[in-house]
Write a protein that holds these residues in place. Sequence first.
Motif, PDB file in Angstrom:
ATOM      1  N   ILE A   1       0.862  -1.187   0.000  1.00 47.83           N
ATOM      2  CA  ILE A   1       0.000   0.000   0.000  1.00 47.83           C
ATOM      3  C   ILE A   1       0.893   1.230   0.000  1.00 47.83           C
ATOM      4  N   GLY A   2       0.747   2.080  -1.003  1.00 49.80           N
ATOM      5  CA  GLY A   2       1.516   3.319  -1.081  1.00 49.80           C
ATOM      6  C   GLY A   2       0.606   4.509  -0.856  1.00 49.80           C
ATOM      7  N   ILE A   3       1.023   5.414   0.026  1.00 58.75           N
ATOM      8  CA  ILE A   3       0.163   6.536   0.412  1.00 58.75           C
ATOM      9  C   ILE A   3       0.896   7.849   0.184  1.00 58.75           C
ATOM     10  N   THR A   4       0.332   8.693  -0.675  1.00 60.33           N
ATOM     11  CA  THR A   4       0.884  10.018  -0.900  1.00 60.33           C
ATOM     12  C   THR A   4      -0.217  11.056  -0.688  1.00 60.33           C
ATOM     13  N   GLY A   5       0.133  12.342  -0.824  1.00 59.38           N
ATOM     14  CA  GLY A   5      -0.843  13.407  -0.595  1.00 59.38           C
ATOM     15  C   GLY A   5      -0.165  14.616   0.020  1.00 59.38           C
ATOM     16  N   SER A   6      -0.928  15.686   0.202  1.00 63.67           N
ATOM     17  CA  SER A   6      -0.372  16.907   0.788  1.00 63.67           C
ATOM     18  C   SER A   6      -0.367  16.843   2.307  1.00 63.67           C
ATOM     19  N   ARG A   7      -1.423  16.303   2.877  1.00 65.19           N
ATOM     20  CA  ARG A   7      -1.521  16.132   4.329  1.00 65.19           C
ATOM     21  C   ARG A   7      -2.167  14.787   4.616  1.00 65.19           C
ATOM     22  N   GLY A   8      -1.934  14.290   5.829  1.00 70.05           N
ATOM     23  CA  GLY A   8      -2.635  13.085   6.265  1.00 70.05           C
ATOM     24  C   GLY A   8      -1.987  11.773   5.881  1.00 70.05           C
ATOM     25  N   LYS A   9      -0.832  11.833   5.199  1.00 72.01           N
ATOM     26  CA  LYS A   9      -0.169  10.593   4.777  1.00 72.01           C
ATOM     27  C   LYS A   9       0.186   9.721   5.974  1.00 72.01           C
ATOM     28  N   SER A  10       0.873  10.322   6.928  1.00 69.98           N
ATOM     29  CA  SER A  10       1.344   9.560   8.092  1.00 69.98           C
ATOM     30  C   SER A  10       0.172   9.027   8.907  1.00 69.98           C
ATOM     31  N   THR A  11      -0.798   9.888   9.174  1.00 70.89           N
ATOM     32  CA  THR A  11      -1.941   9.483   9.992  1.00 70.89           C
ATOM     33  C   THR A  11      -2.700   8.342   9.327  1.00 70.89           C
ATOM     34  N   THR A  12      -2.961   8.473   8.033  1.00 75.75           N
ATOM     35  CA  THR A  12      -3.672   7.425   7.306  1.00 75.75           C
ATOM     36  C   THR A  12      -2.877   6.124   7.314  1.00 75.75           C
TER      37      THR A  12
END
Length: 450
Positions: free
Chosen positions: A38-49
């Motif tokens: 599972i790869g998670i990127t974005g401007s905010r919320g990456k770590s929390t998600t």
Amino acid sequence: MKLLKVKEKLEKKQIKKRGIKKEYKNNVNSKGNDLKIIGITGSRGKSTTAVMIHNYLKSLGYKSTLYSSVMVDSPASHLKKNEAYEVAVRDEESLISIIEEAEAYGADYLVLEVNESTLAKGFLKDVPFDVRVLTNLNPKHNLEQYSEEQYVELKKSFFKDIEDDCKCVIGFQDYDKELLDELLKVNKYPKFICASNYIATVKGIESEKVTCLLTGLDTDITGMKLQFKMNGNTHKLETNLIMSYNALNILTALTTLEVLDVLDVNKFEQSLEKLVIPGRAEVYRVNGRLIVVDTHLPAMLDCLKVLKEQGKVNKIKVVVGSMGYGYKHWEERFKTQEFASQRKEVRKYAMDLLIGIADYVYLTESDSGKENPINICEEMKSYLSDEVSSTIIVDREEAIKQAILDSEEGDVVFISGRGNRRILCNSETTMKLLKDSDVVKKILKCIKWN
């Protein structure tokens, strides 16, 4: 092995790797191609998600490994758990080490936080992600390093030119419908949207096209109550996580787990009960006060402003510093005069945000590097002018202590900027170890607050 192609390519380059813990060195991954990535990127919320997903998978009994900026949780790795690593997948050395650590542990799931600097280097191109996640996308998020167009293209690149089958989870919040339409067409694989009903309505998205739709949200200092629709069913969920922006992070995690076909909403709710995201809206409720450690000044201030307007908190006291430039081990771009000039713009922007929201500001050190921290604090104080009362306490630990001691029942003490980071670069050549959450715990123990 699912990652064999990537591993072979990296090994040909004879890249140096981290060592694996002794007890895992001779392990062979019996999971074969069953490993889900599972790869998670974005401007905010990456770590929390990422932490939410990882924590839930572990609660179900799966072997999950996590590599995020706020923490690494990989039993075969020598990296310490619950420590910040800034960019967990920094380079090819990190990637091949992560692959071997996941293999040695026999992981069922590998959860990777993917930031823009990692995407820019391009070495994740061959990783066969099962699910690619975009938490949200704010084109203005990183103007210090990228133009809006460059930043958007970097994030979109995570979903382009994909050879292996995957599913894509798209969080819709900070950008317009036109960009969403582009994302939905960027590859041939299935897309799953998560958004609030408000955003979907305002931006013209039919609610039926949203996989996970937030239909109700109630927040206060004890946590949040969410109502959402998924697959035609309405669910309710309560959590002690605070701040409304965490609602979208929860939706994104729920959607990802649904896509993986492992979601049980009740079990997910249970997994959130004692969850702490290190340095991300990390909350201490003591003596009628709320002490919050977080990295994101704008988002947190917005949430605190709403709570104050609703009469749920009294005064807002903020501890804040600013990064300087020129520490000897930083990347070259952090040593330039151009970067130093940009820091002045960022400091003014941050202080402007505080005006009208903060009741008192404690200006302190935060990775000053080559700059004198007193000069940085005085500069920030000049931007506040007389519109917000403030004081300069350069020693960060003392600043946090004073803010807590000055607080009264009903107040919020917001410790901003450093999150879960422990290393503080306090000159061009020196650093010290100081983590905000550890400082808070130490102070509360010292003054005997429960």
